[in-house]
Design a protein around this motif. Structure first.
Motif, PDB file in Angstrom:
ATOM      1  N   LEU A   1     -48.304 -23.187   8.298  1.00  0.00           N
ATOM      2  CA  LEU A   1     -48.585 -24.326   9.065  1.00  0.00           C
ATOM      3  C   LEU A   1     -48.351 -24.122  10.544  1.00  0.00           C
ATOM      4  CD1 LEU A   1     -49.439 -27.414   9.766  1.00  0.00           C
ATOM      5  CD2 LEU A   1     -47.146 -27.929   9.203  1.00  0.00           C
ATOM      6  N   VAL A   2     -47.110 -23.393  10.825  1.00  0.00           N
ATOM      7  CA  VAL A   2     -46.618 -23.046  12.063  1.00  0.00           C
ATOM      8  C   VAL A   2     -47.352 -22.006  12.563  1.00  0.00           C
ATOM      9  CG1 VAL A   2     -44.933 -22.039  13.462  1.00  0.00           C
ATOM     10  CG2 VAL A   2     -44.375 -24.156  11.673  1.00  0.00           C
ATOM     11  N   GLU A   3     -47.473 -21.023  11.826  1.00  0.00           N
ATOM     12  CA  GLU A   3     -48.081 -19.648  12.326  1.00  0.00           C
ATOM     13  C   GLU A   3     -49.571 -19.671  12.517  1.00  0.00           C
ATOM     14  OE1 GLU A   3     -46.633 -16.289  10.482  1.00  0.00           O
ATOM     15  OE2 GLU A   3     -44.283 -16.589  11.151  1.00  0.00           O
ATOM     16  N   SER A   4     -50.406 -20.238  11.772  1.00  0.00           N
ATOM     17  CA  SER A   4     -51.797 -20.359  11.847  1.00  0.00           C
ATOM     18  C   SER A   4     -52.166 -21.158  13.046  1.00  0.00           C
ATOM     19  CB  SER A   4     -52.397 -20.906  10.273  1.00  0.00           C
ATOM     20  OG  SER A   4     -52.120 -22.264  10.231  1.00  0.00           O
ATOM     21  N   GLY A   5     -51.557 -22.196  13.240  1.00  0.00           N
ATOM     22  CA  GLY A   5     -51.962 -23.002  14.165  1.00  0.00           C
ATOM     23  C   GLY A   5     -53.071 -23.975  13.813  1.00  0.00           C
ATOM     24  N   GLU A   6     -53.428 -24.099  12.782  1.00  0.00           N
ATOM     25  CA  GLU A   6     -54.331 -24.829  12.163  1.00  0.00           C
ATOM     26  C   GLU A   6     -53.844 -26.489  11.964  1.00  0.00           C
ATOM     27  OE1 GLU A   6     -57.516 -24.645  11.730  1.00  0.00           O
ATOM     28  OE2 GLU A   6     -57.959 -22.486  11.207  1.00  0.00           O
ATOM     29  N   ASP A   7     -54.717 -27.447  12.054  1.00  0.00           N
ATOM     30  CA  ASP A   7     -54.468 -28.836  11.773  1.00  0.00           C
ATOM     31  C   ASP A   7     -54.067 -28.864  10.248  1.00  0.00           C
ATOM     32  OD1 ASP A   7     -55.158 -31.696  10.834  1.00  0.00           O
ATOM     33  OD2 ASP A   7     -54.850 -31.858  12.825  1.00  0.00           O
ATOM     34  N   PRO A   8     -53.062 -29.622   9.870  1.00  0.00           N
ATOM     35  CA  PRO A   8     -52.540 -29.640   8.476  1.00  0.00           C
ATOM     36  C   PRO A   8     -53.706 -30.217   7.641  1.00  0.00           C
ATOM     37  CG  PRO A   8     -50.821 -30.745  10.065  1.00  0.00           C
ATOM     38  CD  PRO A   8     -52.137 -30.322  10.691  1.00  0.00           C
ATOM     39  N   ALA A   9     -54.606 -31.042   8.163  1.00  0.00           N
ATOM     40  CA  ALA A   9     -55.887 -31.596   7.305  1.00  0.00           C
ATOM     41  C   ALA A   9     -56.732 -30.404   7.134  1.00  0.00           C
ATOM     42  CB  ALA A   9     -56.557 -32.643   8.125  1.00  0.00           C
ATOM     43  N   VAL A  10     -56.869 -29.455   7.917  1.00  0.00           N
ATOM     44  CA  VAL A  10     -57.772 -28.265   7.610  1.00  0.00           C
ATOM     45  C   VAL A  10     -56.967 -27.651   6.643  1.00  0.00           C
ATOM     46  CG1 VAL A  10     -58.581 -26.279   8.583  1.00  0.00           C
ATOM     47  CG2 VAL A  10     -58.815 -28.227  10.052  1.00  0.00           C
ATOM     48  N   LEU A  11     -55.684 -27.127   6.646  1.00  0.00           N
ATOM     49  CA  LEU A  11     -55.019 -26.466   5.655  1.00  0.00           C
ATOM     50  C   LEU A  11     -55.186 -26.881   4.399  1.00  0.00           C
ATOM     51  CD1 LEU A  11     -52.205 -25.155   7.920  1.00  0.00           C
ATOM     52  CD2 LEU A  11     -53.947 -23.912   7.161  1.00  0.00           C
ATOM     53  N   ARG A  12     -54.890 -28.400   4.355  1.00  0.00           N
ATOM     54  CA  ARG A  12     -55.073 -29.065   2.921  1.00  0.00           C
ATOM     55  C   ARG A  12     -56.242 -29.115   2.390  1.00  0.00           C
ATOM     56  NH1 ARG A  12     -57.261 -33.632   2.178  1.00  0.00           N
ATOM     57  NH2 ARG A  12     -57.079 -34.297   4.329  1.00  0.00           N
ATOM     58  N   ALA A  13     -57.316 -29.059   3.133  1.00  0.00           N
ATOM     59  CA  ALA A  13     -58.641 -28.981   2.740  1.00  0.00           C
ATOM     60  C   ALA A  13     -58.964 -27.704   2.004  1.00  0.00           C
ATOM     61  CB  ALA A  13     -59.684 -29.410   3.549  1.00  0.00           C
ATOM     62  N   GLY A  14     -58.450 -26.495   2.726  1.00  0.00           N
ATOM     63  CA  GLY A  14     -58.465 -25.287   2.218  1.00  0.00           C
ATOM     64  C   GLY A  14     -57.871 -24.826   0.891  1.00  0.00           C
ATOM     65  N   VAL A  15     -56.991 -25.967   0.415  1.00  0.00           N
ATOM     66  CA  VAL A  15     -56.256 -25.695  -0.910  1.00  0.00           C
ATOM     67  C   VAL A  15     -57.232 -26.781  -1.794  1.00  0.00           C
ATOM     68  CG1 VAL A  15     -54.380 -26.046  -2.223  1.00  0.00           C
ATOM     69  CG2 VAL A  15     -54.235 -25.212   0.217  1.00  0.00           C
ATOM     70  N   THR A  16     -57.707 -27.802  -1.582  1.00  0.00           N
ATOM     71  CA  THR A  16     -58.383 -28.857  -2.143  1.00  0.00           C
ATOM     72  C   THR A  16     -59.762 -28.523  -2.408  1.00  0.00           C
ATOM     73  OG1 THR A  16     -56.677 -30.249  -1.187  1.00  0.00           O
ATOM     74  CG2 THR A  16     -58.336 -31.358  -2.657  1.00  0.00           C
ATOM     75  N   SER A  17     -60.171 -27.672  -3.341  1.00  0.00           N
ATOM     76  CA  SER A  17     -61.428 -27.448  -3.950  1.00  0.00           C
ATOM     77  C   SER A  17     -62.145 -28.842  -4.418  1.00  0.00           C
ATOM     78  CB  SER A  17     -61.747 -26.265  -4.697  1.00  0.00           C
ATOM     79  OG  SER A  17     -61.161 -25.116  -4.046  1.00  0.00           O
ATOM     80  N   PRO A  18     -63.367 -29.117  -4.119  1.00  0.00           N
ATOM     81  CA  PRO A  18     -63.946 -30.522  -4.799  1.00  0.00           C
ATOM     82  C   PRO A  18     -64.140 -30.010  -6.353  1.00  0.00           C
ATOM     83  CG  PRO A  18     -65.285 -29.597  -2.932  1.00  0.00           C
ATOM     84  CD  PRO A  18     -64.267 -28.574  -3.105  1.00  0.00           C
ATOM     85  N   GLY A  19     -63.701 -31.189  -6.906  1.00  0.00           N
ATOM     86  CA  GLY A  19     -63.715 -31.107  -8.406  1.00  0.00           C
ATOM     87  C   GLY A  19     -62.463 -30.342  -9.081  1.00  0.00           C
ATOM     88  N   GLY A  20     -61.570 -29.776  -8.241  1.00  0.00           N
ATOM     89  CA  GLY A  20     -60.650 -28.785  -8.614  1.00  0.00           C
ATOM     90  C   GLY A  20     -59.475 -29.381  -9.176  1.00  0.00           C
ATOM     91  N   THR A  21     -58.414 -28.572  -9.490  1.00  0.00           N
ATOM     92  CA  THR A  21     -57.110 -28.929  -9.936  1.00  0.00           C
ATOM     93  C   THR A  21     -56.331 -29.861  -8.988  1.00  0.00           C
ATOM     94  OG1 THR A  21     -55.977 -27.049  -9.622  1.00  0.00           O
ATOM     95  CG2 THR A  21     -56.988 -27.591 -11.711  1.00  0.00           C
ATOM     96  N   THR A  22     -56.440 -29.401  -7.676  1.00  0.00           N
ATOM     97  CA  THR A  22     -55.810 -29.975  -6.550  1.00  0.00           C
ATOM     98  C   THR A  22     -56.036 -31.232  -6.335  1.00  0.00           C
ATOM     99  OG1 THR A  22     -55.187 -27.888  -5.631  1.00  0.00           O
ATOM    100  CG2 THR A  22     -54.743 -29.532  -4.340  1.00  0.00           C
ATOM    101  N   ALA A  23     -57.299 -31.554  -6.228  1.00  0.00           N
ATOM    102  CA  ALA A  23     -58.088 -32.633  -6.111  1.00  0.00           C
ATOM    103  C   ALA A  23     -57.764 -33.704  -7.380  1.00  0.00           C
ATOM    104  CB  ALA A  23     -59.422 -32.639  -5.836  1.00  0.00           C
ATOM    105  N   ALA A  24     -57.694 -33.199  -8.251  1.00  0.00           N
ATOM    106  CA  ALA A  24     -57.407 -33.958  -9.631  1.00  0.00           C
ATOM    107  C   ALA A  24     -56.032 -34.586  -9.456  1.00  0.00           C
ATOM    108  CB  ALA A  24     -57.675 -33.359 -10.902  1.00  0.00           C
ATOM    109  N   GLY A  25     -55.021 -33.800  -8.811  1.00  0.00           N
ATOM    110  CA  GLY A  25     -53.815 -34.074  -8.795  1.00  0.00           C
ATOM    111  C   GLY A  25     -53.542 -35.094  -7.664  1.00  0.00           C
TER     112      GLY A  25
END
Length: 243
Positions: A219-243
């Motif tokens: 989060l600190v070193e990438s400079g990306e918005d947290p929402a962008v980083l969260r979306a990068g982990v949350t694949s549509p229909g995947g386990t993260t989205a289900a959680g």
């Protein structure tokens, strides 16, 4: 007064009043960062046993039981002890004061130390103990830009620091001052969830600790918005989205 070193050639330029965990961490960070040589720093700690411990952990630092004269001063004691410390500072010539005592306002500090003494108030957090703190800083009526910059450099030796108004320090207290407790609570819940899913507790704790460290670093070193980083982990229909 007691000291670990006599006949210092130039004497200390900075004193930290309070030899607790935060005072010790700050002193170690300042020396490690090159902000201040050990021999140019004094820690004021009334308990002889604690001074002996500090002599072991911070070799070269001057240790005393009462404040010294004409030094930059950091007040690093618990809020309940601040009135006692301030009453002492009121009779001790002090060049400027940085207080990291939670909840003690600038007008209280300024009234106690005397007119014309630059006072800066800061709200750090406990990750400063491992050099990863976050702090907000506000200058008082007599504090110049140079005084505030000095305080910022000092606190950046144990993490990061931002300049705010005093009115914003309440928000800083809730966000970064209390924030580590919320992260630790989440860590507790995540570890317990891993255990409930069959992981040994030590394995779950290792994975959670590294996950939080890695996510925070990204989060600190990438400079990306947290929402962008969260979306990068949350694949549509995947386990993260289900959680």
């Amino acid at each position: 007064m007691s000291s670990t070193s006599d006949n210092q050639p130039d004497g200390p330029t900075l004193q930290i009043i309070g030899g607790g965990r935060m005072g010790e961490a700050l002193a170690g960070g300042l020396v490690a960062a090159g902000f201040c040589a050990a021999e140019a720093m004094a820690i004021i700690e009334p308990a002889a046993e604690r001074r002996a411990e500090l002599a072991e952990s911070l070799p070269g630092v001057i240790l005393a039981d009462t404040p010294l004269d004409n030094l930059d001063t950091v007040v690093a004691v618990k809020p309940g002890v601040v009135p006692t410390v301030l009453s002492t500072l009121a009779t001790t010539p002090t060049t400027r004061v940085l207080s990291i005592a939670a909840g003690v306002r600038l007008d209280t500090l300024e009234a106690a130390v005397g007119a014309g003494v630059p006072v800066i108030r800061a709200m750090p957090n406990t990750p400063a103990l491992v050099g990863q703190g976050a702090a907000g800083i506000a200058g008082g009526t007599s504090a110049t830009g140079d005084d505030v910059a000095w305080a910022r450099r000092l606190l950046e030796s144990v993490g990061s620091a931002v300049v705010t108004s005093e009115a914003q320090l309440d928000a800083v207290t809730g966000l970064s001052g209390s924030g580590p407790a919320y992260v630790f609570l989440m860590a507790e819940a995540m570890i317990e969830a891993g255990v409930l899913q069959g992981l040994p507790r030590d394995v779950s704790a290792t994975l959670v600790g590294q996950t939080l460290l890695g996510a925070g670093t990204l989060l600190v070193e990438s400079g990306e918005d947290p929402a962008v980083l969260r979306a990068g982990v949350t694949s549509p229909g995947g386990t993260t989205a289900a959680g």
